[in-house]
Design a protein around this motif. Structure first.
Motif, PDB file in Angstrom:
ATOM      1  N   CYS A  87      27.554  94.015 -20.133  1.00  0.00           N
ATOM      2  CA  CYS A  87      26.345  94.215 -20.972  1.00  0.00           C
ATOM      3  C   CYS A  87      25.265  93.381 -20.070  1.00  0.00           C
ATOM      4  O   CYS A  87      24.189  93.916 -19.779  1.00  0.00           O
ATOM      5  CB  CYS A  87      26.537  93.096 -23.112  1.00  0.00           C
ATOM      6  N   HIS A  88      25.632  92.361 -19.239  1.00  0.00           N
ATOM      7  CA  HIS A  88      24.827  91.926 -18.782  1.00  0.00           C
ATOM      8  C   HIS A  88      24.634  91.902 -17.477  1.00  0.00           C
ATOM      9  O   HIS A  88      24.336  91.701 -16.669  1.00  0.00           O
ATOM     10  CB  HIS A  88      25.064  90.336 -19.248  1.00  0.00           C
ATOM     11  N   CYS A 115      31.674  89.901 -20.238  1.00  0.00           N
ATOM     12  CA  CYS A 115      30.248  89.242 -20.648  1.00  0.00           C
ATOM     13  C   CYS A 115      29.404  90.717 -19.663  1.00  0.00           C
ATOM     14  O   CYS A 115      28.461  90.843 -19.486  1.00  0.00           O
ATOM     15  CB  CYS A 115      30.243  88.152 -19.858  1.00  0.00           C
TER      16      CYS A 115
HETATM   17  C1  HEC Z   1      28.133  94.342 -26.054  1.00  0.00           C
HETATM   18  C2  HEC Z   1      27.139  93.162 -25.842  1.00  0.00           C
HETATM   19  C3  HEC Z   1      26.900  91.899 -25.491  1.00  0.00           C
HETATM   20  C4  HEC Z   1      28.713  91.347 -24.113  1.00  0.00           C
HETATM   21  C5  HEC Z   1      30.159  91.949 -23.998  1.00  0.00           C
HETATM   22  C6  HEC Z   1      27.521  89.799 -24.264  1.00  0.00           C
HETATM   23  N1  HEC Z   1      26.044  89.832 -24.586  1.00  0.00           N
HETATM   24 FE1  HEC Z   1      25.473  88.091 -24.298  1.00  0.00          FE
HETATM   25  N2  HEC Z   1      24.046  88.736 -24.998  1.00  0.00           N
HETATM   26  C7  HEC Z   1      24.345  90.090 -25.374  1.00  0.00           C
HETATM   27  C8  HEC Z   1      22.700  90.772 -26.123  1.00  0.00           C
HETATM   28  C9  HEC Z   1      22.241  91.788 -27.126  1.00  0.00           C
HETATM   29  C10 HEC Z   1      22.130  89.285 -26.124  1.00  0.00           C
HETATM   30  C11 HEC Z   1      20.435  89.093 -26.678  1.00  0.00           C
HETATM   31  C12 HEC Z   1      20.238  89.441 -25.866  1.00  0.00           C
HETATM   32  C13 HEC Z   1      17.763  89.705 -26.224  1.00  0.00           C
HETATM   33  O1  HEC Z   1      17.888  88.936 -27.673  1.00  0.00           O
HETATM   34  O2  HEC Z   1      17.232  89.874 -25.512  1.00  0.00           O
HETATM   35  C14 HEC Z   1      22.957  88.464 -25.555  1.00  0.00           C
HETATM   36  C15 HEC Z   1      22.391  87.439 -25.772  1.00  0.00           C
HETATM   37  C16 HEC Z   1      22.751  86.813 -24.625  1.00  0.00           C
HETATM   38  C17 HEC Z   1      22.700  84.869 -24.505  1.00  0.00           C
HETATM   39  C18 HEC Z   1      21.520  83.958 -24.721  1.00  0.00           C
HETATM   40  C19 HEC Z   1      22.406  83.422 -26.096  1.00  0.00           C
HETATM   41  C20 HEC Z   1      20.906  82.728 -26.511  1.00  0.00           C
HETATM   42  O3  HEC Z   1      20.331  81.808 -27.699  1.00  0.00           O
HETATM   43  O4  HEC Z   1      19.473  82.727 -25.928  1.00  0.00           O
HETATM   44  C21 HEC Z   1      24.187  84.120 -23.423  1.00  0.00           C
HETATM   45  C22 HEC Z   1      23.901  83.100 -22.674  1.00  0.00           C
HETATM   46  C23 HEC Z   1      24.824  85.479 -23.080  1.00  0.00           C
HETATM   47  N3  HEC Z   1      24.550  86.583 -24.006  1.00  0.00           N
HETATM   48  C24 HEC Z   1      26.136  85.389 -22.285  1.00  0.00           C
HETATM   49  C25 HEC Z   1      26.974  86.151 -22.681  1.00  0.00           C
HETATM   50  C26 HEC Z   1      28.603  85.685 -22.062  1.00  0.00           C
HETATM   51  C27 HEC Z   1      29.183  84.345 -21.673  1.00  0.00           C
HETATM   52  C28 HEC Z   1      28.935  86.501 -22.607  1.00  0.00           C
HETATM   53  C29 HEC Z   1      30.461  86.958 -22.039  1.00  0.00           C
HETATM   54  C30 HEC Z   1      31.692  86.024 -22.878  1.00  0.00           C
HETATM   55  C31 HEC Z   1      28.710  87.718 -23.626  1.00  0.00           C
HETATM   56  N4  HEC Z   1      26.662  87.561 -23.124  1.00  0.00           N
HETATM   57  C32 HEC Z   1      29.083  89.125 -23.500  1.00  0.00           C
HETATM   58  C33 HEC Z   1      25.180  91.212 -25.587  1.00  0.00           C
HETATM   59  C34 HEC Z   1      26.557  90.908 -24.824  1.00  0.00           C
END
Ligand code: HEC
Ligand code: HEC
Ligand code: HEC
Ligand code: HEC
Ligand code: HEC
Ligand code: HEC
Length: 262
Positions: A81-82, A78
């Motif tokens: 990206c985050h 996570c």
């Molecule tokens: C390859 C990139 C990537 C990875 C790795 C990633 N994310 Fe994300 N995540 C994103 C993107 C892109 C969004 C959408 C953001 C937006 O629309 O502004 C997002 C959105 C989210 C959201 C909001 C979802 C919603 O429905 O509102 C959560 C919670 C989240 N991520 C948690 C995690 C967690 C926990 C992990 C690890 C297990 C993780 N992310 C790994 C790219 C990633």
């Protein structure tokens, strides 16, 4: 005299009754709670953790973008990206544009034609699918991963522990090692009869950065976070920032409240 003897004989019985009544009340409290709590509907396993990104795409005349967490978290934690790439943990909150992507930001940090397919005409529709269903064929390939009961039905902690998935923790610092913080503790429930939720920094730090939780979601001190209640968790606060949409969902009561019965 007789009265005293009667009491002495009855005492163990009374203790047992009190214990049984308490256990019964605890069971009722938990059952009632699981009914009272308005749990969000659960999507199919291949759709859990998928996001439909449509901040601009719709208005700019292209289809919305489907993004699957499960297809990316096998390779990246996570944190990548985050933390490193500035994606916000909230659908449609990051300022992703086609230009930024082409300049190597957001999706474009990897989707550059080298690490992953790039921003060229033949690939537009791979991202601009207009759907958050996810690629069912590709999801099937994850069948061999350890099982869980809810969400993607994949135990991601076990999958990482056993080395079946090896998400990298940084794409910017090749030598990055997650902070070795092994502390585990119990988050006490506000209700006396409800068993606490277990929390382990160690299992979270394999995926996350401190700043994903501190200071916005939690104070850096045990029992210091105010209003840490299920009703707020279910609104997407605290543990609910992740455990409603991407990490195993809130329906999996026992994975947090390990001592909860029924
Ligand atoms: C390859 C990139 C990537 C990875 C790795 C990633 N994310 Fe994300 N995540 C994103 C993107 C892109 C969004 C959408 C953001 C937006 O629309 O502004 C997002 C959105 C989210 C959201 C909001 C979802 C919603 O429905 O509102 C959560 C919670 C989240 N991520 C948690 C995690 C967690 C926990 C992990 C690890 C297990 C993780 N992310 C790994 C790219 C990633
Ligand atoms: C790796 C995934 C990916 C690929 C490939 C991709 N896009 Fe996008 N694109 C996105 C994301 C994510 C957004 C942000 C969507 C939003 O917020 O609504 C976006 C936004 C857009 C937007 C609206 C915002 C803006 O900046 O104008 C247009 C138009 C667009 N893309 C066109 C294209 C075209 C044309 C192609 C192919 C040449 C393409 N995209 C390829 C992920 C992708
Ligand atoms: C940290 C690197 C990274 C980032 C950031 C990233 N991807 Fe990917 N993505 C990959 C890799 C690697 C693959 C698999 C290789 C391939 O298909 O070329 C992939 C595959 C995909 C696929 C095909 C598999 C599937 O899930 O159906 C889609 C669609 C996709 N990415 C969309 C996106 C979108 C949309 C964004 C931004 C919101 C994004 N990715 C951000 C690395 C990344
Ligand atoms: C992601 C972890 C997590 C999951 C999953 C989870 N809980 Fe909780 N729960 C917590 C935490 C943390 C608290 C502590 C908050 C407090 O009460 O002070 C809590 C507290 C509670 C409380 C005490 C009262 C309250 O409102 O805070 C009840 C009752 C409860 N949970 C029931 C459930 C039930 C029923 C489920 C399954 C439907 C469930 N929980 C799933 C983390 C979780
Ligand atoms: C997934 C979320 C999450 C992440 C990531 C996280 N923490 Fe925490 N941390 C918590 C929670 C929850 C508490 C307890 C807060 C409370 O009870 O009010 C806590 C408490 C603490 C405490 C107080 C512990 C004590 O014994 O008093 C410290 C110190 C701490 N965190 C440091 C860190 C550091 C350093 C990192 C990164 C290496 C980190 N945390 C990452 C969720 C997280
Ligand atoms: C920033 C995102 C985030 C927050 C906030 C968060 N978690 Fe998690 N949690 C994860 C991820 C990612 C995993 C890995 C498993 C998965 O994705 O299903 C995980 C795993 C767990 C596990 C399984 C640990 C194991 O070793 O099997 C428990 C229990 C848990 N979380 C409880 C909590 C509790 C309780 C809170 C709130 C006090 C919380 N989490 C807050 C993201 C988060």
């Amino acid at each position: 005299m007789g009265g005293k003897r009667f009491c002495a004989l009855r005492m163990p019985g009374a203790g047992l009754w009190i214990a049984l009544t308490l256990a019964f009340l605890a069971a009722i409290a938990v059952v009632a709670q699981s009914n009272i709590f308005d749990l969000p509907p659960l999507p199919k396993p291949a759709s859990y953790g998928n996001v439909l990104i449509d901040r601009l795409a719709g208005t700019e005349g292209s289809k919305a973008v489907g993004f699957s967490h499960w297809s990316h978290r096998t390779r990246y934690s996570c944190r990548v990206c985050h933390f490193e790439l500035d994606f916000v943990m909230l659908a449609n909150a990051s300022e992703i544009t086609e230009e930024a992507n082409r300049n190597g930001r957001f999706c474009g940090a990897c989707h550059d034609g080298q690490i992953a397919f790039g921003h060229t005409d033949e690939h537009c529709s791979k991202c601009h699918t207009g759907s958050s269903k996810g690629n069912a064929k590709q999801f099937k390939k994850l069948r061999k991963l350890p099982r869980a009961s809810f969400g993607n039905k994949i135990d991601w902690v076990e999958a990482e522990d056993s080395g079946m998935v090896t998400p990298i923790a940084s794409i910017l610092e090749p030598d990055f090692e997650p902070f070795p913080f092994k502390e585990e503790f119990e988050v006490k429930a506000a209700w006396i009869l409800v068993p606490p939720a277990d929390f382990s920094h160690n299992s979270h730090l394999r995926w996350l950065d401190c700043s994903n939780c501190h200071p916005d979601l939690f104070k850096i001190e045990q029992e210091a976070t105010e209003n840490l209640l299920m009703k707020n968790i279910l609104q997407g606060q605290f543990c609910g920032a992740c455990h409603l949409t991407v990490a195993f969902p809130i329906q999996d009561c026992k994975r947090c409240h390990t001592k909860m019965r029924g």
